[in-house]
Design an enzyme around this catalytic site. Structure first.
Site, PDB file in Angstrom:
ATOM      1  N   ASN A   1       0.676  -1.351  -0.002  1.00  0.00           N
ATOM      2  CA  ASN A   1      -0.017  -0.039   0.131  1.00  0.00           C
ATOM      3  C   ASN A   1       0.764   1.356  -0.061  1.00  0.00           C
ATOM      4  O   ASN A   1       0.707   2.058  -0.866  1.00  0.00           O
ATOM      5  CB  ASN A   1      -0.911  -0.023   1.033  1.00  0.00           C
ATOM      6  CG  ASN A   1      -2.208   0.682   0.777  1.00  0.00           C
ATOM      7  OD1 ASN A   1      -2.076   1.839   0.226  1.00  0.00           O
ATOM      8  ND2 ASN A   1      -3.311   0.201   1.317  1.00  0.00           N
TER       9      ASN A   1
ATOM     10  N   ASP B   1       0.094  -9.161   3.566  1.00  0.00           N
ATOM     11  CA  ASP B   1      -1.124  -8.899   4.295  1.00  0.00           C
ATOM     12  C   ASP B   1      -2.416  -9.001   3.287  1.00  0.00           C
ATOM     13  O   ASP B   1      -3.457  -9.173   3.752  1.00  0.00           O
ATOM     14  CB  ASP B   1      -1.076  -7.438   4.648  1.00  0.00           C
ATOM     15  CG  ASP B   1       0.088  -7.196   5.761  1.00  0.00           C
ATOM     16  OD1 ASP B   1       0.173  -8.320   6.550  1.00  0.00           O
ATOM     17  OD2 ASP B   1       0.522  -6.146   5.912  1.00  0.00           O
TER      18      ASP B   1
ATOM     19  N   GLY C   1      -0.739  -8.972  10.413  1.00  0.00           N
ATOM     20  CA  GLY C   1      -2.031  -8.508   9.947  1.00  0.00           C
ATOM     21  C   GLY C   1      -2.397  -7.336  10.554  1.00  0.00           C
ATOM     22  O   GLY C   1      -3.029  -7.710  11.437  1.00  0.00           O
ATOM     23  N   ARG C   2      -1.990  -6.141  10.272  1.00  0.00           N
ATOM     24  CA  ARG C   2      -2.315  -4.880  11.109  1.00  0.00           C
ATOM     25  C   ARG C   2      -3.705  -4.513  10.917  1.00  0.00           C
ATOM     26  O   ARG C   2      -4.489  -4.549  12.152  1.00  0.00           O
ATOM     27  CB  ARG C   2      -1.279  -3.625  10.669  1.00  0.00           C
ATOM     28  CG  ARG C   2      -1.533  -2.431  11.327  1.00  0.00           C
ATOM     29  CD  ARG C   2      -0.524  -1.508  10.936  1.00  0.00           C
ATOM     30  NE  ARG C   2       0.537  -1.709  10.812  1.00  0.00           N
ATOM     31  CZ  ARG C   2       1.537  -1.542  11.715  1.00  0.00           C
ATOM     32  NH1 ARG C   2       1.202  -0.983  12.958  1.00  0.00           N
ATOM     33  NH2 ARG C   2       2.794  -1.943  11.565  1.00  0.00           N
TER      34      ARG C   2
ATOM     35  N   ARG D   1       7.196 -14.064   6.814  1.00  0.00           N
ATOM     36  CA  ARG D   1       7.426 -13.120   5.375  1.00  0.00           C
ATOM     37  C   ARG D   1       8.184 -13.846   4.390  1.00  0.00           C
ATOM     38  O   ARG D   1       7.953 -13.772   3.286  1.00  0.00           O
ATOM     39  CB  ARG D   1       8.097 -12.026   6.043  1.00  0.00           C
ATOM     40  CG  ARG D   1       7.310 -11.156   6.948  1.00  0.00           C
ATOM     41  CD  ARG D   1       7.800  -9.540   6.854  1.00  0.00           C
ATOM     42  NE  ARG D   1       9.093  -9.442   7.357  1.00  0.00           N
ATOM     43  CZ  ARG D   1       9.652  -8.243   7.684  1.00  0.00           C
ATOM     44  NH1 ARG D   1       8.525  -7.311   7.773  1.00  0.00           N
ATOM     45  NH2 ARG D   1      10.717  -8.091   8.209  1.00  0.00           N
TER      46      ARG D   1
END
Length: 400
Positions: free
Chosen positions: A119, A149, A194-195, A303
């Site tokens: 993002n 994510d 996963g924020r 990751r």
């Protein structure tokens, strides 16, 4: 005799967190450029490194197909990464910053800039592209998506997610087996990245945990403890897969209850260290139920787990990078390469591009209808979504 046209020059960078598939996208960019007779230059440590003059000639560093094949399966970000937020277009410092950036891009003779990331990286492409359009620059700006994510809008799923989901499912399954070896009551909380969105934690459904907790639904601690208590009446071990971004009934991150005092935020305003909700809930469960508890944080292991890389993930990452080159050379700009799913059984997807301005600074949540009514699990629709992306799990995880 007419002079041959100058060879196109493409600048490519990687940004944000590393994955098991981001280098496959880089390999796709280099391969696509070679097919088009273009030259590729890599940013060392993202846009921040490039502006400081740090680059690498990718034609020399990756001279043949064998080098690209190795890069395709190499985990992490081979060029190096950064978390560097460009100024807003209306900020006082914008004029000077972008004038300098474009002066450098033009002096270096680049025809296109491709940026591989999530993002925040799409925010970078959006700003560069918007400023370039404002000043009439011929340089093309293309975003190549990446994030474990899986929270980018405008795309069915992002490269990096399938491999991370495969690792999460494998790890949760093995943790569950480890937790069940003793004849005693216990609860294990597995904390997954996963924020703001629960796509990665939700992928644990492939391992069959007892409960799955996502950021999209606030957590009622009393209801959770009651649910665990009922499960323990019929089984020794309860496994809870949970997102690091789970929020309490008050809407605040549970991680805020465990984060160290003085923890700051990063360039993009995110809490610099988001971890600990599993430890907090493990403590609550132990105090209220009187059973053995354990918190397991998968942390950065999820990751770049190339040993669990998904072939679908690697293939799509490569192709998105290759098509990013094609889009730029075809004259597209301020676009992000994308995937549209066309089938689940068998799985199929189509490639295209979308306006990056419709992607940057937005988050794609897990649909509420894909989350169980009580907020403690995911539905079969979610399973159908993630299963082909992760691929077939190791046979031994199916059980006897």
């Amino acid at each position: 005799m007419a002079a041959s046209p100058a060879k196109k020059r493409i600048l490519v960078g990687q940004s944000g967190g590393p994955t098991a598939a981001i280098n496959s996208s880089l390999a796709g960019v280099v391969a696509g450029a070679r097919e088009a007779g273009a030259e590729t230059v890599g940013m060392r440590y993202g846009i921040q490194g490039y502006l400081a003059g740090r680059t690498v000639a990718l034609g020399e560093a990756l001279p043949d197909d064998d080098a690209l094949a190795l890069l395709r399966r190499t985990p992490s970000s081979w060029l190096g990464s950064c978390r560097f937020k460009l100024p807003a277009l209306d900020a006082p410092e914008a004029e000077g910053f972008f004038a300098d950036a474009f002066a450098k891009l033009e002096a270096d003779g680049f025809d296109a800039v491709l940026y591989i990331g999530g993002n925040d990286s799409m925010d970078t492409i959006a700003k560069l592209g918007a400023w370039g359009a404002r000043m009439g620059s011929p340089i093309r700006f293309i975003g190549v998506p990446k994030t474990i994510d899986d929270d980018l809008v405008g795309i069915d799923h992002t490269p990096g997610y399938g491999s991370a989901a495969r690792f999460v499912a494998t790890a949760v399954s093995e943790v569950a087996r480890d937790a069940d070896v003793y004849d005693l009551k216990s609860v294990t909380f597995v904390e997954i990245m996963g924020r703001d969105a629960g796509w990665l934690a939700g992928s644990a459904c492939l391992a069959g945990p007892d409960l799955v907790l996502l950021p999209e639904v606030t957590l009622d601690e009393d209801a959770l403890i009651e649910r665990i208590s009922v499960l323990l009446e019929h089984q020794n071990t309860v496994v809870v897969a949970m997102s690091e971004g789970v929020r309490g009934a008050d809407g605040h991150l549970i991680a805020e209850k465990t984060v160290a005092a003085g923890t700051g935020v990063d360039e993009f305003g995110h809490l610099a260290q988001l971890s600990g909700p599993s430890r907090y809930l493990a403590g609550v469960a132990k105090a209220r139920l009187g059973v053995k508890t354990r918190a397991v944080e998968l942390s950065t292991l999820q990751r770049c787990a190339s040993h669990c890389a998904s072939e679908v993930d690697l293939d799509e990452a490569f192709e998105l990078g290759r098509r990013g080159v094609s889009a730029a050379l075809a004259g597209e700009s301020v676009r992000m390469c994308t995937l549209t799913r066309t089938g689940d059984e068998p799985y199929a997807a189509e490639y295209g591009t979308v306006d990056v301005l419709e992607v940057a600074n937005k988050v794609k949540p897990v649909p509420r209808e894909w989350i169980c009514a009580d907020g403690m699990g995911v539905t079969d629709d979610f399973r159908r979504y993630v299963a082909p992306l992760a691929g077939t799990l190791p046979q031994q995880l199916k059980g006897l």
